[in-house]
Design an enzyme around this catalytic site. Structure first.
Site, PDB file in Angstrom:
ATOM      1  N   GLU A   1       7.523 -20.936   9.150  1.00 15.10           N
ATOM      2  CA  GLU A   1       7.781 -19.993  10.242  1.00 15.10           C
ATOM      3  C   GLU A   1       8.796 -20.536  11.246  1.00 15.10           C
ATOM      4  O   GLU A   1       9.336 -19.784  12.051  1.00 15.10           O
ATOM      5  CB  GLU A   1       6.489 -19.622  10.964  1.00 15.10           C
ATOM      6  CG  GLU A   1       5.924 -20.702  11.849  1.00 15.10           C
ATOM      7  CD  GLU A   1       5.023 -21.711  11.139  1.00 15.10           C
ATOM      8  OE1 GLU A   1       4.421 -22.550  11.836  1.00 15.10           O
ATOM      9  OE2 GLU A   1       4.919 -21.693   9.906  1.00 15.10           O
TER      10      GLU A   1
ATOM     11  N   GLU B   1       0.803  -1.226   0.000  1.00  9.60           N
ATOM     12  CA  GLU B   1       0.000   0.000   0.000  1.00  9.60           C
ATOM     13  C   GLU B   1       0.834   1.273   0.000  1.00  9.60           C
ATOM     14  O   GLU B   1       0.328   2.345  -0.313  1.00  9.60           O
ATOM     15  CB  GLU B   1      -0.935   0.013   1.216  1.00  9.60           C
ATOM     16  CG  GLU B   1      -2.198  -0.760   1.016  1.00  9.60           C
ATOM     17  CD  GLU B   1      -3.038  -0.228  -0.138  1.00  9.60           C
ATOM     18  OE1 GLU B   1      -3.257   1.004  -0.233  1.00  9.60           O
ATOM     19  OE2 GLU B   1      -3.474  -1.036  -0.958  1.00  9.60           O
TER      20      GLU B   1
END
Length: 148
Positions: free
Chosen positions: A115, A84
């Site tokens: 992870e 963004e």
């Protein structure tokens, strides 16, 4: 080895323990009441947030880059924020970047186990050719995710 039973983010929330057994109105009320705790938690650490913003700003002003590093939902939010920045703030796409454990496919399909790899996190960052001008922000709810 980290004892997950001691980490607050890995515990059941007593307020929502029976959320699947209440009415829809009660369910969304429980969620809303829990959401109200977020601004209070943020308020308690505003000095640290301001310090982080100042540090990141200094690095960006000197030509550095900001890297968000996370896994799962935390990683997805970092990638989303980085995506963004160019349209919202007119930044160069390279200025703010998001790295997620498991790579781009992890945005849409969970990459179980990614992870848990500290080495993968290291390699992903090394692939971006970090410099002393850059800032790395680790995003993890538990504070212990090895990739981050």
């Amino acid at each position: 080895m980290v004892n997950l039973d001691k980490i607050s983010t890995e515990q059941r929330n007593a307020a929502s323990e029976h959320i699947d057994k209440v009415s829809t109105l009660d369910m969304v009320t429980i969620i809303n009441n829990e959401d109200k705790k977020v601004p209070e938690a943020v308020s308690a650490i505003l000095p640290a947030i301001a310090q982080a913003v100042d540090l990141i700003g200094e690095h960006l002003n000197k030509g550095g880059r900001l890297f968000y590093v996370g896994s799962g939902t935390s990683g997805r939010l970092g990638v989303l924020d980085a995506a963004e920045c160019p349209p919202t703030y007119s930044t160069a796409p390279e200025m703010v970047q998001g790295l997620i454990a498991g790579g781009e496919q992890a945005m849409f399909i969970a990459q179980e186990g990614a992870e848990d790899s500290e080495q993968l996190g290291r390699e992903d960052l090394q692939g971006r050719k970090l410099t002393g001008k850059d800032v790395v922000v680790g995003l993890t709810a538990s504070g212990r995710t090895p990739y981050v």
